[in-house]
Write an enzyme that holds these catalytic residues in place. Structure first.
Site, PDB file in Angstrom:
ATOM      1  CE  LYS A 285      -1.349   8.122   2.931  1.00  0.00           C
ATOM      2  NZ  LYS A 285      -0.921   7.584   1.633  1.00  0.00           N
ATOM      3  NE  ARG A 359       2.831  -2.536   0.599  1.00  0.00           N
ATOM      4  CZ  ARG A 359       3.206  -2.027  -0.565  1.00  0.00           C
ATOM      5  NH1 ARG A 359       4.256  -2.513  -1.204  1.00  0.00           N
ATOM      6  NH2 ARG A 359       2.530  -1.026  -1.109  1.00  0.00           N
TER       7      ARG A 359
HETATM    8  N1  BES Z   1      -3.702   3.909   2.069  1.00  0.00           N
HETATM    9  C1  BES Z   1      -2.717   4.133   1.091  1.00  0.00           C
HETATM   10  C2  BES Z   1      -3.214   3.851  -0.325  1.00  0.00           C
HETATM   11  C3  BES Z   1      -4.227   4.811  -0.883  1.00  0.00           C
HETATM   12  C4  BES Z   1      -3.835   6.058  -1.365  1.00  0.00           C
HETATM   13  C5  BES Z   1      -5.555   4.444  -0.982  1.00  0.00           C
HETATM   14  C6  BES Z   1      -4.781   6.919  -1.890  1.00  0.00           C
HETATM   15  C7  BES Z   1      -6.496   5.313  -1.513  1.00  0.00           C
HETATM   16  C8  BES Z   1      -6.111   6.554  -1.977  1.00  0.00           C
HETATM   17  C9  BES Z   1      -1.507   3.226   1.322  1.00  0.00           C
HETATM   18  O1  BES Z   1      -1.224   2.940   2.646  1.00  0.00           O
HETATM   19  C10 BES Z   1      -0.314   3.928   0.752  1.00  0.00           C
HETATM   20  O2  BES Z   1      -0.013   4.983   1.205  1.00  0.00           O
HETATM   21  N2  BES Z   1       0.298   3.322  -0.261  1.00  0.00           N
HETATM   22  C11 BES Z   1       1.425   3.885  -0.903  1.00  0.00           C
HETATM   23  C12 BES Z   1       2.468   2.800  -0.994  1.00  0.00           C
HETATM   24  C13 BES Z   1       3.830   3.294  -1.386  1.00  0.00           C
HETATM   25  C14 BES Z   1       4.414   4.141  -0.306  1.00  0.00           C
HETATM   26  C15 BES Z   1       4.714   2.081  -1.628  1.00  0.00           C
HETATM   27  C16 BES Z   1       1.019   4.353  -2.289  1.00  0.00           C
HETATM   28  O3  BES Z   1       0.192   3.701  -2.932  1.00  0.00           O
HETATM   29  O4  BES Z   1       1.492   5.395  -2.713  1.00  0.00           O
HETATM   30 ZN    ZN Z   2      -0.036   4.342   3.654  1.00  0.00          ZN
END
Ligand code: BES
Ligand code: ZN
Ligand code: ZN
Length: 502
Positions: A285, A359
């Site tokens: 990230k 997931r």
């Molecule tokens: N934990 C994150 C989702 C999240 C992001 C929750 C910001 C709260 C605030 C999750 O693991 C994630 O990173 N999801 C990605 C998925 C994508 C890479 C398919 C997302 O939502 O961008």
């Molecule tokens: Zn994530």
């Protein structure tokens, strides 16, 4: 003590009550536009009449006035609180409860008496219980304070006792006391989930999560099981193992079991994402906002919050909690884009993005819940950033494979006041989960990505009625709201608990 008084204890600890400097207040709730103002003491009453004449206090929702009483009544302060035009709006009562809880901390109040409820008391018991319950729930929610690690930090003084003056009513005190105590229990479970969610990643690793779950299990006499990497390997939990393999803090599979109805085969499973920190892994990230990912175990924290409520209220239901806990890190041992993983179900996952890790751990947790006998699954997770784009921090997004189950569950929001919005499970979106090399891929692209994330998990429900709650927006606030504090909110604790124990 007056027999028209109900007393409830926000803090049970007698030592606390004697150690703290007593500061008392009365609160009286004023309806907007009423000419029938409270009668507490002639001089105090006059003060509020004057303010009303100057239009400085109209009883508008959340309007608060706190005055010293100069010994005129048996309390240090008096609070006039506006409830708005509808005296029978539970959400309004909850909001002024929260506001009073916050004010109480500011003024170091230790006891509070709710007085002159004559407007409310003319209503039937069934009608007033939800109002008072929401108020008391709000008080406890409003007393939430994030733990500080500052060298000289000391927690605020907290309210320990609240009395409610039921004069002028014929209400069943015992029934009312029970309901109010349950309302406190709901709020305490929420505050507990908030505390866990707010913990920094270095103070809450998967192992520490497991220890906390065991502590809770012992407190409430739940059976429990913690699986370490060896045991997970033996069972074939390739999903949790893959996500956890990049971290020096090894993953755990946490389960608790509560049997409130031994004669029934029905088992509700509560499944919650327990990523104690989400860096994104190799698909790392950006730095901005990454610290917020301490909250990526918020779903698991909500599950423990609900279990705490269950342990105190003992519903006649069977409930299991399943929390896959892992830390998602980039390292030489981390899982990678392109990897293919075999999950506990036997289904294989093609990893396209290591940041879609929730997931993957949840796939194993869903299958494990089924193996443990789940006949219904409520799964809640900070699964996507996409839900934040859809619903901001306002509501939780939902996906289900069973409309009737959803309708039942959604009823519970009428009590909790929490917002949940169901998304459509279009077949076109489910098809996007296909993979050339595995049974399913973990990152089917931007379009509809809150829904595809949910549908991915639904593949592992395999027909068991299931509701997915994406709290990626609702579990965390950057500024406090009328109900929730800044940072962790504990969203969905009260709704899930209300569904289990209506
Ligand atoms: N934990 C994150 C989702 C999240 C992001 C929750 C910001 C709260 C605030 C999750 O693991 C994630 O990173 N999801 C990605 C998925 C994508 C890479 C398919 C997302 O939502 O961008
Ligand atoms: Zn994530
Ligand atoms: Zn995550």
């Amino acid at each position: 003590m007056n027999e028209n008084m109900i007393t409830i204890h926000l803090i049970e600890d007698e030592a606390y009550k004697t150690a703290v400097t007593p500061q008392s207040a009365w609160i009286t709730v004023v309806q907007e536009g009423t000419s029938d103002l409270p009668s507490i003491h002639p001089q105090l009453d006059q003060a509020i009449v004057d303010l009303q004449q100057k239009k400085m206090f109209t009883g508008k929702l959340k309007q608060f006035r706190l005055f010293p009483t100069y010994g005129l009544i048996a309390a240090d302060s008096i609070v006039y609180a506006g409830i708005g035009s509808d005296m029978m709006d539970t959400h309004a009562w909850r909001m002024i409860g929260v506001k009073m809880g916050r004010e109480a901390m500011q003024h170091e109040l230790t006891t509070l008496q709710v007085t002159d409820l004559s407007h409310l008391m003319s209503q039937a018991t069934e009608e007033i219980i939800p109002m008072l319950a929401a108020f008391v729930e709000g008080l406890q929610l409003g007393q939430y304070e994030i733990k500080s690690y500052q060298k000289d930090a000391s927690p605020s003084v907290k309210l320990h006792t609240v009395t409610i003056d039921l004069s002028g009513s014929t209400h069943d005190k015992v029934a009312l006391e029970q309901k109010l105590t349950y309302a406190l229990t709901l709020a305490k479970g929420t505050n507990y989930a908030r505390d866990l969610t707010n913990l920094p990643g270095n103070k809450f690793t998967p192992e520490m999560f497991a220890e906390e779950a065991v502590r809770l299990a012992k407190q409430h006499n739940f059976s429990y099981e913690i699986l370490d990497e060896q045991q997970m390997k033996q069972k074939g939990m390739g999903g949790v193992l893959a996500v956890g393999q990049g971290s020096a803090n090894p993953p755990r599979m946490i389960t608790l079991q509560y049997q409130g109805d031994p004669n029934s085969d029905d088992v509700i499973a509560l499944v919650g994402k327990g990523i104690t920190f989400d860096t994104g892994g190799i698909s790392i990230k950006p730095n901005a906002g990454m610290a917020e990912m301490v909250s990526d175990m918020g779903g698991g924290a909500v599950v423990l919050g609900v279990m705490d409520i269950i342990g105190k209220s003992l519903p006649k239901k069977n409930v299991i909690a399943v929390i896959p806990a892992a830390e998602n890190m980039p390292s030489s041992t981390a899982y990678k884009p392109g990897d293919v993983i075999t999950t506990l179900s036997g289904k294989t996952i093609e990893v396209l993005n290591t940041d879609a890790e929730g997931r993957i751990v949840l796939a194993d947790a869903m299958t494990y819940a089924k193996q443990l006998g789940a006949t219904k699954i409520i799964e809640n997770s900070t699964l996507t950033g996409a839900v934040l784009v859809l619903l901001d921090h306002v509501a939780t997004g939902a996906v289900t494979n069973n409309e009737a189950f959803w309708q039942d569950f959604h009823e519970a929001t009428k009590y909790s006041g929490e917002k949940v919005w169901l998304m459509p499970s279009y077949e076109e979106l489910r098809k996007k989960l296909k993979s050339d090399v595995a049974d399913i891929n973990n990152s089917p692209g931007r379009g509809g990505s809150m829904i595809t994330a949910g549908l991915f998990i639904g593949e592992f429900a395999e027909g068991t009625p299931w509701i997915h709650l994406d709290t990626g927006g609702s579990s965390w606030l950057n500024q406090q709201s009328d109900i929730d504090p800044k940072y962790a909110t504990g969203a969905m604790v009260r709704t899930i608990a209300a569904f289990i124990h209506p």
